[in-house]
Design a protein around this motif. Sequence first.
Motif, PDB file in Angstrom:
ATOM      1  N   ILE A   7       0.199  -7.147  -7.515  1.00 13.84           N
ATOM      2  CA  ILE A   7      -0.394  -8.433  -7.872  1.00 13.84           C
ATOM      3  C   ILE A   7      -1.708  -8.181  -8.620  1.00 13.84           C
ATOM      4  N   ALA A   8      -2.045  -9.112  -9.528  1.00 15.62           N
ATOM      5  CA  ALA A   8      -3.179  -8.900 -10.435  1.00 15.62           C
ATOM      6  C   ALA A   8      -4.478  -8.524  -9.724  1.00 15.62           C
ATOM      7  N   PRO A   9      -4.836  -9.159  -8.578  1.00 13.13           N
ATOM      8  CA  PRO A   9      -6.119  -8.801  -7.975  1.00 13.13           C
ATOM      9  C   PRO A   9      -6.189  -7.363  -7.473  1.00 13.13           C
ATOM     10  N   PHE A  10      -5.034  -6.665  -7.384  1.00 12.03           N
ATOM     11  CA  PHE A  10      -5.071  -5.270  -6.953  1.00 12.03           C
ATOM     12  C   PHE A  10      -5.347  -4.322  -8.129  1.00 12.03           C
ATOM     13  N   MET A  11      -5.554  -4.916  -9.311  1.00 11.66           N
ATOM     14  CA  MET A  11      -5.835  -4.071 -10.475  1.00 11.66           C
ATOM     15  C   MET A  11      -7.166  -4.517 -11.084  1.00 11.66           C
ATOM     16  N   ALA A  18       0.835  -1.208   0.000  1.00 10.63           N
ATOM     17  CA  ALA A  18       0.000   0.000   0.000  1.00 10.63           C
ATOM     18  C   ALA A  18       0.870   1.259   0.000  1.00 10.63           C
ATOM     19  N   GLY A  19       2.150   1.086   0.278  1.00 13.58           N
ATOM     20  CA  GLY A  19       3.066   2.230   0.201  1.00 13.58           C
ATOM     21  C   GLY A  19       2.997   3.180   1.382  1.00 13.58           C
ATOM     22  N   THR A  20       2.285   2.803   2.441  1.00  7.58           N
ATOM     23  CA  THR A  20       2.156   3.690   3.608  1.00  7.58           C
ATOM     24  C   THR A  20       3.433   3.655   4.442  1.00  7.58           C
ATOM     25  N   VAL A  21       3.875   4.817   4.895  1.00  4.68           N
ATOM     26  CA  VAL A  21       5.026   4.861   5.806  1.00  4.68           C
ATOM     27  C   VAL A  21       4.569   5.432   7.147  1.00  4.68           C
ATOM     28  N   MET A  63      -5.590  -1.524 -14.336  1.00  2.00           N
ATOM     29  CA  MET A  63      -5.812  -0.193 -13.753  1.00  2.00           C
ATOM     30  C   MET A  63      -5.686  -0.307 -12.235  1.00  2.00           C
ATOM     31  N   MET A  64      -4.785   0.511 -11.655  1.00  4.09           N
ATOM     32  CA  MET A  64      -4.643   0.500 -10.209  1.00  4.09           C
ATOM     33  C   MET A  64      -5.799   1.270  -9.572  1.00  4.09           C
ATOM     34  N   VAL A  65      -6.254   0.741  -8.436  1.00  7.52           N
ATOM     35  CA  VAL A  65      -7.370   1.373  -7.749  1.00  7.52           C
ATOM     36  C   VAL A  65      -6.941   1.654  -6.313  1.00  7.52           C
ATOM     37  N   GLY A  66      -6.914   2.924  -5.936  1.00  8.02           N
ATOM     38  CA  GLY A  66      -6.595   3.287  -4.556  1.00  8.02           C
ATOM     39  C   GLY A  66      -7.861   3.220  -3.706  1.00  8.02           C
ATOM     40  N   LYS A  67      -7.668   3.296  -2.370  1.00  7.75           N
ATOM     41  CA  LYS A  67      -8.829   3.200  -1.481  1.00  7.75           C
ATOM     42  C   LYS A  67      -9.870   4.287  -1.810  1.00  7.75           C
ATOM     43  N   ASP A  68      -9.371   5.497  -2.138  1.00  7.65           N
ATOM     44  CA  ASP A  68     -10.292   6.607  -2.416  1.00  7.65           C
ATOM     45  C   ASP A  68     -11.048   6.425  -3.725  1.00  7.65           C
ATOM     46  N   LEU A  75     -10.642  -4.519   3.147  1.00  6.44           N
ATOM     47  CA  LEU A  75     -11.886  -4.327   2.402  1.00  6.44           C
ATOM     48  C   LEU A  75     -13.051  -5.151   2.929  1.00  6.44           C
ATOM     49  N   ASP A  76     -12.776  -6.298   3.549  1.00  5.01           N
ATOM     50  CA  ASP A  76     -13.925  -7.115   3.947  1.00  5.01           C
ATOM     51  C   ASP A  76     -14.031  -7.378   5.451  1.00  5.01           C
ATOM     52  N   ARG A  77     -12.973  -7.808   6.131  1.00  8.98           N
ATOM     53  CA  ARG A  77     -13.115  -8.330   7.500  1.00  8.98           C
ATOM     54  C   ARG A  77     -13.851  -7.393   8.457  1.00  8.98           C
ATOM     55  N   ALA A  78     -13.541  -6.096   8.350  1.00 12.00           N
ATOM     56  CA  ALA A  78     -14.086  -5.143   9.334  1.00 12.00           C
ATOM     57  C   ALA A  78     -15.517  -4.718   9.005  1.00 12.00           C
ATOM     58  N   LYS A  79     -15.951  -5.049   7.812  1.00 11.78           N
ATOM     59  CA  LYS A  79     -17.253  -4.542   7.381  1.00 11.78           C
ATOM     60  C   LYS A  79     -18.381  -5.271   8.131  1.00 11.78           C
TER      61      LYS A  79
END
Length: 571
Positions: free
Chosen positions: A154-158, A49-52, A163-168, A336-340
């Motif tokens: 990885i493929a499922p993140f596109m 996710a690239g978060t620091v 196309m890359m999809v960010g959380k926003d 995306l799913d567990r906390a929902k």
Amino acid sequence: MKWDREVDVLVFGAGMGGMTAALIAALEGLDVLLCEKTDQVGGTTSTSAGTVWIPGSSQAVRDGVPDSIEDARRFLEAEIGPRAQTVREAFLAAGPAALDYLETRSEVKFRAPPRHPDYHSNQPGRALAGRALAPLPFDGRLLGKDFARVRPPIAPFMVLGGMMVGKDDIPILLKPFASVRAFAAAAKLLLRHASDRLRFSRGTRLVMGNALVARLYYSLTRRNVPVVFDATLVALVKGKERVEGAVVDIGDKRRTIRARRGVILATGGFGPSEKLRAEFMRDVPVAHSNAFIGASGDGFSAARAIGAAVDDRHTSPAFYFPSSLHKDTVYPHILLDRAKPGLIAVNNDGRRFVNESDSYHDFVEGMLRANAASPSVPAWLICDRSFIRDYGLGLVHPGAGRRTIERYVADGYLHRADTFAALAQQIGVDGANLAATVAQHNRYAATGVDEAFGKGGTEYNQFNGDPANTPNPCLRPIAEPPFFAVAVHPSTMGTCVGLSTDGDARVLDADGAAIEGLYACGNDMASLFRGVYVGPGITLGPALVFAYRAVMHLASNAAAEAGDARRRISA
Ligand SMILES: Cc1cc2nc3c(=O)[nH]c(=O)nc-3n(C[C@H](O)[C@H](O)[C@H](O)COP(=O)(O)OP(=O)(O)OC[C@H]3O[C@@H](n4cnc5c(N)ncnc54)[C@H](O)[C@@H]3O)c2cc1C
């Protein structure tokens, strides 16, 4: 020793740690060579996710969510106690300076999102925002033909073939007709992607870890920093006093490279190495890894071979994701799913064992603890049809249609049944317990209070829930058949066990003395968090900061030798 080549600084591994180190070395005027084992930059960083996680930054102040180092110190004290004081203080002291250095002198830039809580948001000193920074998106077209050198996620993140999809982006793409703004934003994303696909193998609007890697690589290429691909560290060369260089396989040629100032190891830890997992994670039933396959312990092993000490005194030897398995994909269930609302996790007994909306690492820790008493690996995520429609489940995207669901049911990824008894039978779980567990969960959903595990009870839980769901953003009944289950297994996202270092990332020997000329950063260095997952970005944050400290240490040594007292580590 006959050397084929000489440089000031020799860096191994073109992920977050190695690219940052090489970039800063070049900016400090050192002659640097970055060797990467594969034909692409990025390693695990490119799929992240690239978060620091870096407390007290000027970026947080600028973006209106200031954070304080003092609060972070209190938080770390509460989280990890007195362990790792030297590296912890070095990290806190240099973090803001390292970020400012990169921001002003390169294309590596971050922003502080308005909300991104620490994972144990009930601890003193915790931050709800300002500590976890996200890389700015990047336009891959700026790299020209070098774009192909950036390892894709990885493929499922596109989606839509790259196309890359960010959380926003998710709400916009899921509900493009919600408003004129959403429609315009969705149309812009799709048009850009369509135009990209005429010229590139995937979308060039990069976000998250891929944006970070591309920013680092772009900064390196703009400064003509040499990156040698297919260049594998084979062994370190140690003289009487210090590490002098390394043996490197470049393509099919073996070469020796002298490093006048130092060697920096950043080969990504050893998550995918079964051999090293067997050595350091003996008692932990973790058979999968989300880390890049190439990050298989080369730097770690090369350093041990010349007497480097390993720090394995961690609460957990690795950081974990719960992952579902589909063909070759190890898919991490991050946020995306567990906390929902409308999902529970159960073990073989058909009982819950954890707060499903806690962090991925804490979820797996809960799974491993439960497994000691009753089989809980794999565990099962259970939900109903409406949950998949609203939030998706693992590889199954929100809003997935009948055909997609049929496909995943047919290949065994998803299990589906009209009753909990039938679902339990399919997945080998106690049916009576499962029905009772769901009934109890549904009662909690009605009151909004999960009396068993407190799902939705913290700021962090709620951050990943659905704010539109009341009274608890993480709880709603599981009631609309058919019901679904997917198996999740523990997997390593990164290793905590690593080389022992001091606060300047100098690798230590068994006596605690620095091995002159040898540095480690990224996951080759033991995690300063000692196996406690305190917040988002706790591997990439230290990777950045200790790459900076390592190079500044090298540079200040070089400057001191040259009689130049002006160059000083800023921390
Ligand atoms: C899905 C996912 C999401 C994540 N999100 C985050 C996040 O948001 N924030 C966070 O902090 N962490 C995150 N992580 C973890 C994080 O990505 C890794 O911990 C981090 O990328 C490690 O960085 P690194 O520089 O140590 O190694 P890497 O990025 O893996 O780079 C190591 C490089 O070294 C190369 N190499 C290996 N051996 C040799 C050799 N012998 N010679 C030369 N080169 C070699 C490899 O090919 C690779 O390119 C995530 C992980 C995953 C899987």
